[in-house]
Design an enzyme around this catalytic site. Structure first.
Site, short mmCIF file in Angstrom:
data_model
loop_
_atom_site.label_atom_id
_atom_site.label_comp_id
_atom_site.label_asym_id
_atom_site.label_seq_id
_atom_site.Cartn_x
_atom_site.Cartn_y
_atom_site.Cartn_z
N ASP A 74 -6.43 -3.29 -7.18
CA ASP A 74 -7.76 -3.50 -6.59
C ASP A 74 -8.26 -2.25 -5.87
OD1 ASP A 74 -10.01 -4.97 -5.85
OD2 ASP A 74 -8.84 -6.69 -5.17
N ASP A 101 -15.90 -11.22 -8.89
CA ASP A 101 -15.36 -12.21 -7.95
C ASP A 101 -16.14 -13.52 -8.05
OD1 ASP A 101 -13.23 -10.89 -6.87
OD2 ASP A 101 -14.30 -10.11 -5.13
C1 GLA Z 1 -10.87 -8.55 -4.09
C2 GLA Z 1 -10.63 -9.12 -5.47
C3 GLA Z 1 -10.26 -10.57 -5.36
C4 GLA Z 1 -9.03 -10.70 -4.49
C5 GLA Z 1 -9.29 -10.08 -3.13
C6 GLA Z 1 -8.03 -10.05 -2.31
O1 GLA Z 1 -12.03 -9.06 -3.53
O2 GLA Z 1 -11.73 -8.93 -6.31
O3 GLA Z 1 -10.02 -11.12 -6.64
O4 GLA Z 1 -7.95 -10.08 -5.12
O5 GLA Z 1 -9.76 -8.76 -3.25
O6 GLA Z 1 -8.20 -9.50 -1.07
#
Ligand code: GLA
Length: 690
Positions: free
Chosen positions: A445, A513
């Site tokens: 990420d 997300d």
């Molecule tokens: C980001 C990702 C999510 C999740 C969060 C965790 O927002 O896109 O899918 O993994 O971080 O903190």
């Protein structure tokens, strides 16, 4: 295929359906000749002999014709290359030689000590272009070094520009509009590709989904970038793009220094927007995505179910339920490491949290494997929370400007990955992590943009923007080489780092997300204009949707929407009823059956998501899959049948579920009745040619 004229100054690259030609004048001006349907070398030479650069007061004759406009001399278009030395600015090159190396054409130019090489390679119908710069003289600052400039043919009709814009939780939405005089600039000045624009544009004059000419350009770079689409005074259109958002400087090349730009790929198709997408997908599956012929497994991800409140016990319970519905890969998201009990602490400390995983990750990974699934984890290596062991030990490892506030976004700072000590730390931590437990998958990420990209003590701190990306790529490459069994997902708060560069070293991407199944249809529709289903992760989560909008939708609708990509499940399975789990199991089973068709097939967008019924179709060999989703039915009117595409009109197709027989020509011309009704209805139809 690469053809070269006998005078060695006209070149023709040819793919299965298209050609690209360019030539060099006596004055070493490199001019564009052709990009479109296949032509012969004789055609290219004919075009070269007839090329006219009319004089017009206050204009530069070469503007709008050059393959790579440099700064300096009589040129008024946006330069692709802008350099300066202590003494002067701009480029005046002389042609040195060309090299034909298999399918790759290299054109070498020299300006004092600076060697400039333009690279061209045709892969299927995609022209890959990039530039290498090598300095053998006095120090040169690269203010800007684009990868390529693309030139469109002159047309009477206006050009239309398609782009994929968005923001967090609303990425890759298609916008299409008329291009007018001047420049349209898209890009990112955020240090990563960004949620705001995918680095892709398409231009057409009158194309429909399945007919007409489309020109597409896509950049393979995961840092700041810019694509400028210019309609010049004589209505010619040129597209230039590369790394970096502005001209404030990429790198300083000392004697011996080199820079290779990212690839800017271009595609011409006469199959409409659908044909262009299928060609982009085939190209990525063949040349960009690692192991693209290996289908991605159905995954479970714990994020929406548990957020930061995780424990080994609870992950085990989720894993058991995930295995029971047929999941193939179980991924523990954020919250397993350091002091990471919220987003306020822990980033940087890549060892399991001792309270949550007292014996490390291995016991859970072993149980997941015993349940017949692969095991994956989440990491965010390029970041650090000020509340972490790492930051307490090395506050100077973050990006910062001396004497200025360190801007925290999501309570975190960006590590300065251009520093070799930071690179080495991350390599050691991640290598140790992947060696500590049987980990098959890493969700990588990147959850904030650059804001204070300083590097105190460094002579040319500006290089951090480019070198961060190089270091990120190098770290991924090194980890992949050392742990060849591990697959990687590119995530950046959802779809903030999706481009051809990251795609060449990751196995799939987290699309958004936003897991609301209705919003997702539009996000996926846009995404599919450039990238294939094989990399597009999509999860079924809870209803009401607990992240964004509280929307209530059926499990059926959620599954069919997510089956258009790499299916995942991200709901809290411990709260799903037995009926829901049983239904989920059936959907997962069906997905496994259609997975090769979805992940490897040719995509046809039958109907865009615009309120009523939307549908996509995949064709792979003899198999056909249709995914149809109905948002809302009105006035009780039955929905019109869905006309399928890409079928053999003479063939008979059998429905896998019902055994019903369909005639190809009827499906193509009269359509398939879906029987969808009401709100949020959805259906999968799986056909096989007999
Ligand atoms: C980001 C990702 C999510 C999740 C969060 C965790 O927002 O896109 O899918 O993994 O971080 O903190």
């Amino acid at each position: 295929m690469l053809d070269i004229a006998t005078d060695g100054r006209t070149w023709l690259l040819t793919g299965p359906r298209s050609s690209y030609a360019l030539r060099l004048t006596e004055n070493d001006e490199l001019l564009h000749l052709h990009w479109g349907p296949r032509i012969t070398l004789a055609d290219a030479e004919y075009l070269a002999a007839r090329q006219e650069l009319p004089y017009w007061p206050f204009e530069a004759p070469v503007d709008g014709h050059e393959e790579y406009p440099v700064e300096g001399g009589p040129r008024f278009t946006r330069p692709a290359l802008s350099v300066r030395t202590e003494e002067r600015r701009g480029t005046e090159w002389t042609f040195q030689e060309y090299e034909a190396d298999g399918d790759e054409l290299r054109l070498r130019f020299l300006d004092d000590g600076l060697r400039i090489t333009l690279h061209y390679r045709m892969r299927d119908d995609v022209v890959e272009r990039w530039v290498t710069l090598a300095n053998e003289g006095t120090t040169v600052e690269l203010l800007r070094a684009d990868s390529a400039t693309w030139t469109l043919p002159r047309r009477e009709e206006s050009w239309r520009l398609s782009q994929l814009h968005g923001r967090w939780a609303a990425e890759s939405r298609l916008a299409r509009g008329e291009l007018t005089y001047g420049e349209k600039v898209i890009g990112s000045r955020r240090g990563h590709t960004g949620h705001q624009h995918l680095p892709w544009v398409a231009l057409d004059t009158d194309a429909t989904e399945e007919h007409g000419e489309v020109y597409g350009c896509a950049l393979g770079w995961s840092g700041s970038w810019r694509i400028a689409v210019a309609q010049l005074p004589d209505a010619r259109v040129q597209i230039t793009g590369g790394a970096g958002y502005d001209e404030s400087g990429l790198l300083r090349l000392e004697a011996g220094g080199t820079f290779t730009t990212p690839v800017f790929a271009g595609l011409w198709s006469d199959g409409g927007h659908g044909g262009a997408s299928r060609a982009w997908h085939a190209y990525q599956r063949a040349y960009v995505i690692p192991d693209a012929d290996r289908d991605r497994p159905v995954l479970f991800n714990s994020w929406e179910a548990t957020e930061f409140d995780i424990s080994e016990e609870q992950q085990r319970a989720l894993a058991e339920r995930a295995a029971a519905i047929g999941v193939e890969l179980f991924v523990v998201d954020d919250g397993w490491f350091g002091a990471r009990t919220s987003d306020r602490a822990g980033l940087g400390d890549w060892t399991p949290n001792p309270d949550r995983f007292p014996e490390g990750l291995k016991p859970l990974a072993d149980q997941v494997h015993a349940l017949g699934m692969q095991f994956g984890i989440w990491v965010e290596p390029e970041m650090v929370n000020p509340d972490s062991e790492l930051y307490r030990a090395h506050p100077d490892w973050a990006q910062f400007q001396p004497g200025r506030k360190r801007t925290e976004l999501r309570n975190q700072l960006v590590l300065n990955l251009a520093r070799p000590d930071v690179q080495e730390y991350l390599w050691e931590k991640l290598d140790a992590l992947l060696s500590s437990a049987p980990i098959d998958y890493v969700k990588w990420d990147f959850n904030r943009c650059f804001t204070d990209a300083g590097w105190p003590g460094e002579e040319y701190p500006q290089k951090l923007w480019v070198e961060h990306v190089h270091a990120y790529y190098a770290l991924l490459d090194r980890l992949r080489a050392a742990h060849p069994g591990v697959a990687f997902e590119s995530c950046s708060g959802g779809g903030g780092r999706i481009d051809l560069g990251v795609m060449s070293r990751t196995d799939q991407v987290w699309t958004s997300d936003n897991t609301d199944p209705l919003d997702r249809l539009a996000i996926q529709h846009g995404f599919s204009h450039i990238h294939p289903a094989r990399v597009m992760a999509a999860w079924v989560t809870d209803s009401p949707n607990n992240q964004l909008n509280g929307r209530v939708s059926s499990l059926r609708f959620r599954f069919v929407s997510a089956m258009a990509g790499v299916l995942g499940v991200g709901g809290d399975l411990t709260r799903w009823s037995d009926e829901e789990l049983a239904e989920a199991r059936e959907w997962v089973e069906l997905y496994k059956e259609i997975k090769p068709v979805v992940q490897r097939g040719d995509l046809y967008r039958l109907r865009p998501p615009s309120g009523g019924m939307s549908a996509v179709q995949y064709v792979h060999g003899d198999e056909v899959v249709v995914l149809a989703c109905l948002q809302a039915q009105h006035y009780g009117e039955p929905l019109p049948p869905l006309r399928l595409r890409g079928l053999d009109p003479a063939a008979i197709y059998e429905c896998r579920e019902t055994g019903e027989l369909y005639r190809g020509v009827v499906l193509l011309h009269h359509g398939l009745r879906t029987g969808l009704r009401g709100d949020f209805d959805a259906k999968v139809v799986h056909l096989r040619r007999m």
